[in-house]
Write a protein that holds these residues in place. Structure first.
Motif, PDB file in Angstrom:
ATOM      1  N   PRO A  10     -15.787 -26.112 -48.498  1.00 26.09           N
ATOM      2  CA  PRO A  10     -15.349 -24.836 -49.062  1.00 26.09           C
ATOM      3  C   PRO A  10     -13.829 -24.682 -49.067  1.00 26.09           C
ATOM      4  N   ARG A  11     -13.115 -25.603 -48.418  1.00 23.13           N
ATOM      5  CA  ARG A  11     -11.642 -25.493 -48.358  1.00 23.13           C
ATOM      6  C   ARG A  11     -11.028 -26.379 -49.445  1.00 23.13           C
ATOM      7  N   LYS A  12     -10.550 -25.702 -50.476  1.00 23.83           N
ATOM      8  CA  LYS A  12      -9.991 -26.435 -51.617  1.00 23.83           C
ATOM      9  C   LYS A  12      -8.763 -27.236 -51.190  1.00 23.83           C
ATOM     10  N   GLY A  13      -8.720 -28.501 -51.561  1.00 26.29           N
ATOM     11  CA  GLY A  13      -7.534 -29.331 -51.303  1.00 26.29           C
ATOM     12  C   GLY A  13      -7.303 -29.652 -49.837  1.00 26.29           C
ATOM     13  N   ALA A  14      -8.296 -29.431 -48.994  1.00 28.17           N
ATOM     14  CA  ALA A  14      -8.115 -29.709 -47.567  1.00 28.17           C
ATOM     15  C   ALA A  14      -8.475 -31.176 -47.264  1.00 28.17           C
ATOM     16  N   ASN A  15      -8.862 -31.451 -46.036  1.00 27.91           N
ATOM     17  CA  ASN A  15      -8.956 -32.855 -45.604  1.00 27.91           C
ATOM     18  C   ASN A  15      -9.931 -33.695 -46.441  1.00 27.91           C
ATOM     19  N   THR A  82     -17.866 -34.651 -47.551  1.00 24.75           N
ATOM     20  CA  THR A  82     -18.263 -33.464 -46.798  1.00 24.75           C
ATOM     21  C   THR A  82     -17.486 -33.317 -45.493  1.00 24.75           C
ATOM     22  N   PRO A  83     -17.134 -32.094 -45.145  1.00 25.45           N
ATOM     23  CA  PRO A  83     -16.729 -31.835 -43.767  1.00 25.45           C
ATOM     24  C   PRO A  83     -17.990 -31.827 -42.895  1.00 25.45           C
ATOM     25  N   VAL A  84     -17.807 -32.011 -41.609  1.00 28.27           N
ATOM     26  CA  VAL A  84     -18.935 -31.878 -40.681  1.00 28.27           C
ATOM     27  C   VAL A  84     -18.985 -30.428 -40.225  1.00 28.27           C
ATOM     28  N   TYR A  85     -20.119 -29.790 -40.456  1.00 32.37           N
ATOM     29  CA  TYR A  85     -20.362 -28.428 -39.957  1.00 32.37           C
ATOM     30  C   TYR A  85     -21.592 -28.499 -39.074  1.00 32.37           C
ATOM     31  N   PHE A  86     -21.423 -28.161 -37.830  1.00 28.36           N
ATOM     32  CA  PHE A  86     -22.526 -28.243 -36.864  1.00 28.36           C
ATOM     33  C   PHE A  86     -23.282 -29.562 -36.976  1.00 28.36           C
ATOM     34  N   TYR A  87     -22.514 -30.635 -36.845  1.00 25.67           N
ATOM     35  CA  TYR A  87     -23.060 -31.999 -36.711  1.00 25.67           C
ATOM     36  C   TYR A  87     -23.711 -32.535 -37.979  1.00 25.67           C
ATOM     37  N   ASN A  88     -23.410 -31.958 -39.113  1.00 25.36           N
ATOM     38  CA  ASN A  88     -23.971 -32.534 -40.345  1.00 25.36           C
ATOM     39  C   ASN A  88     -23.194 -32.027 -41.546  1.00 25.36           C
ATOM     40  N   VAL A 119     -16.378 -38.455 -45.027  1.00 27.94           N
ATOM     41  CA  VAL A 119     -16.838 -37.448 -44.063  1.00 27.94           C
ATOM     42  C   VAL A 119     -15.680 -37.129 -43.116  1.00 27.94           C
ATOM     43  N   VAL A 120     -15.423 -35.827 -42.929  1.00 29.20           N
ATOM     44  CA  VAL A 120     -14.329 -35.418 -42.040  1.00 29.20           C
ATOM     45  C   VAL A 120     -14.842 -34.417 -41.017  1.00 29.20           C
ATOM     46  N   GLY A 121     -14.540 -34.667 -39.770  1.00 27.10           N
ATOM     47  CA  GLY A 121     -14.913 -33.730 -38.702  1.00 27.10           C
ATOM     48  C   GLY A 121     -13.797 -33.646 -37.682  1.00 27.10           C
ATOM     49  N   GLY A 122     -13.800 -32.551 -36.940  1.00 21.99           N
ATOM     50  CA  GLY A 122     -12.773 -32.385 -35.916  1.00 21.99           C
ATOM     51  C   GLY A 122     -13.140 -33.070 -34.618  1.00 21.99           C
ATOM     52  N   SER A 123     -14.433 -33.267 -34.370  1.00 22.54           N
ATOM     53  CA  SER A 123     -14.806 -33.833 -33.074  1.00 22.54           C
ATOM     54  C   SER A 123     -16.075 -34.669 -33.139  1.00 22.54           C
ATOM     55  N   LEU A 124     -17.244 -34.043 -33.331  1.00 26.92           N
ATOM     56  CA  LEU A 124     -18.512 -34.771 -33.211  1.00 26.92           C
ATOM     57  C   LEU A 124     -19.400 -34.549 -34.427  1.00 26.92           C
ATOM     58  N   GLY A 125     -20.274 -35.508 -34.675  1.00 29.88           N
ATOM     59  CA  GLY A 125     -21.296 -35.317 -35.697  1.00 29.88           C
ATOM     60  C   GLY A 125     -21.041 -36.069 -36.980  1.00 29.88           C
ATOM     61  N   LEU A 126     -19.954 -36.843 -37.020  1.00 32.17           N
ATOM     62  CA  LEU A 126     -19.639 -37.525 -38.281  1.00 32.17           C
ATOM     63  C   LEU A 126     -20.747 -38.491 -38.690  1.00 32.17           C
ATOM     64  N   ILE A 127     -21.249 -39.231 -37.726  1.00 32.33           N
ATOM     65  CA  ILE A 127     -22.200 -40.282 -38.095  1.00 32.33           C
ATOM     66  C   ILE A 127     -23.520 -39.689 -38.580  1.00 32.33           C
TER      67      ILE A 127
HETATM   68  C1  LIG Z   1     -18.501 -23.704 -39.358  1.00 27.72           C
HETATM   69  C2  LIG Z   1     -17.800 -24.955 -38.917  1.00 27.72           C
HETATM   70  C3  LIG Z   1     -18.499 -25.871 -38.160  1.00 27.72           C
HETATM   71  C4  LIG Z   1     -17.875 -27.053 -37.754  1.00 27.72           C
HETATM   72  N1  LIG Z   1     -18.617 -27.952 -37.043  1.00 27.72           N
HETATM   73  C5  LIG Z   1     -18.054 -29.141 -36.699  1.00 27.72           C
HETATM   74  C6  LIG Z   1     -18.836 -30.117 -36.013  1.00 27.72           C
HETATM   75  O1  LIG Z   1     -19.999 -29.923 -35.687  1.00 27.72           O
HETATM   76  N2  LIG Z   1     -18.250 -31.301 -35.730  1.00 27.72           N
HETATM   77  C7  LIG Z   1     -16.962 -31.581 -36.071  1.00 27.72           C
HETATM   78  O2  LIG Z   1     -16.510 -32.681 -35.802  1.00 27.72           O
HETATM   79  N3  LIG Z   1     -16.189 -30.665 -36.728  1.00 27.72           N
HETATM   80  C8  LIG Z   1     -16.708 -29.455 -37.053  1.00 27.72           C
HETATM   81  N4  LIG Z   1     -15.960 -28.531 -37.751  1.00 27.72           N
HETATM   82  C9  LIG Z   1     -14.563 -28.865 -38.123  1.00 27.72           C
HETATM   83  C10 LIG Z   1     -14.433 -29.378 -39.570  1.00 27.72           C
HETATM   84  O3  LIG Z   1     -15.315 -30.443 -39.811  1.00 27.72           O
HETATM   85  C11 LIG Z   1     -12.997 -29.847 -39.799  1.00 27.72           C
HETATM   86  O4  LIG Z   1     -12.127 -28.743 -39.706  1.00 27.72           O
HETATM   87  C12 LIG Z   1     -12.782 -30.539 -41.132  1.00 27.72           C
HETATM   88  O5  LIG Z   1     -11.449 -31.034 -41.181  1.00 27.72           O
HETATM   89  C13 LIG Z   1     -13.029 -29.623 -42.306  1.00 27.72           C
HETATM   90  O6  LIG Z   1     -12.899 -30.353 -43.510  1.00 27.72           O
HETATM   91  P1  LIG Z   1     -12.009 -29.754 -44.736  1.00 27.72           P
HETATM   92  O7  LIG Z   1     -10.599 -29.733 -44.230  1.00 27.72           O
HETATM   93  O8  LIG Z   1     -12.235 -30.689 -45.852  1.00 27.72           O
HETATM   94  O9  LIG Z   1     -12.547 -28.395 -45.021  1.00 27.72           O
HETATM   95  C14 LIG Z   1     -16.533 -27.327 -38.126  1.00 27.72           C
HETATM   96  C15 LIG Z   1     -15.836 -26.379 -38.888  1.00 27.72           C
HETATM   97  C16 LIG Z   1     -16.453 -25.213 -39.278  1.00 27.72           C
HETATM   98  C17 LIG Z   1     -15.683 -24.200 -40.117  1.00 27.72           C
END
Ligand SMILES: Cc1cc2nc3c(=O)[nH]c(=O)nc-3n(C[C@H](O)[C@H](O)[C@H](O)COP(=O)(O)O)c2cc1C
Length: 201
Positions: A10-15, A82-88, A119-127
């Motif tokens: 949902p974040r335009k032009g982000a990671n 896709t970003p990772v949101y709640f491990y998926n 796939v981009v995540g901040g911490s966990l759930g990428l795989i």
């Molecule tokens: C609702 C929500 C849930 C998230 N859940 C996770 C998560 O489970 N694991 C993780 O590694 N990052 C999680 N993140 C962090 C995003 O994956 C991270 O900020 C990512 O860079 C977003 O991608 P974008 O910049 O393309 O939007 C979450 C972020 C949001 C807003």
């Protein structure tokens, strides 16, 4: 080669989209046409499980999913990002994946299209996101290319990871080269609708 990028962010032009654009840049170097499709900007209602499309191929929910299906069917390759949101994957992405059940048709499927992943995540759930999207490719009889899984949180952080950006560029190039090989599933093994795998009852 026509390369379609489906952004589930949902974040335009982000990671996620910065990496997808890098993959596009790599693909364009080898002559591909690229198009980014931002699912979050579209109206894609979740599937309600009515089953009508099983008989007719048409979904009674008329929204942007019909347009998206045509774009997927017209592409030679699709990058799912896709970003990772709640491990998926994100809810926006899952809605599109589920609604694509309407192209479970012998003449309308994704067989032999090249698939790539970002796939981009901040911490966990990428795989978890990676394997679920690969499984989608497998049941769709796509030709899986590489994936880029990157750790980044704030929008734009990904630009501090040059190896990830370079890997994304390589992914785009790899997808063009795979497409040029013209690999195809042997016709006798092409699922008539969709390959749900082999299972017994
Ligand atoms: C609702 C929500 C849930 C998230 N859940 C996770 C998560 O489970 N694991 C993780 O590694 N990052 C999680 N993140 C962090 C995003 O994956 C991270 O900020 C990512 O860079 C977003 O991608 P974008 O910049 O393309 O939007 C979450 C972020 C949001 C807003």
């Amino acid at each position: 080669m026509k390369l379609l990028g489906l952004s589930f962010s949902p974040r335009k032009g982000a990671n996620t989209e910065l990496l997808m654009e890098k993959a596009f840049a790599g693909a364009r170097l080898l002559g591909a046409e690229t198009e980014l499709y931002r699912i979050a900007e579209k109206k894609i209602t979740p599937c309600d499980g009515c089953g009508a499309c099983m008989g007719t191929g048409e979904c009674p929910i008329q929204d942007d999913m019909q347009e998206l299906c045509e774009k997927m069917l017209n592409a030679d390759g699709i990058i799912f990002g896709t970003p990772v949101y709640f491990y998926n994957i994100t809810a926006q992405g899952k809605a599109a994946i589920d609604r694509s059940i309407m192209i479970n048709r012998p003449d309308r499927n994704l067989t032999n299209k090249v698939g790539g992943l970002v796939v981009v995540g901040g911490s966990l759930g990428l795989i978890d996101a990676v394997k679920d999207l690969y499984f989608y490719m497998v049941i769709r009889q796509m030709l899986p290319a590489n994936f880029v899984a990157a750790y980044a949180s704030r929008a734009g952080d990904i630009e501090m990871l040059p190896k990830c950006m370079a890997a994304a560029e390589d992914l785009g190039k790899q997808m063009v080269k795979i497409s040029e090989k013209r690999f195809t599933y042997p016709p006798e093994f092409q699922a008539n609708h969709i390959g749900y795998g082999t299972h017994t009852r």
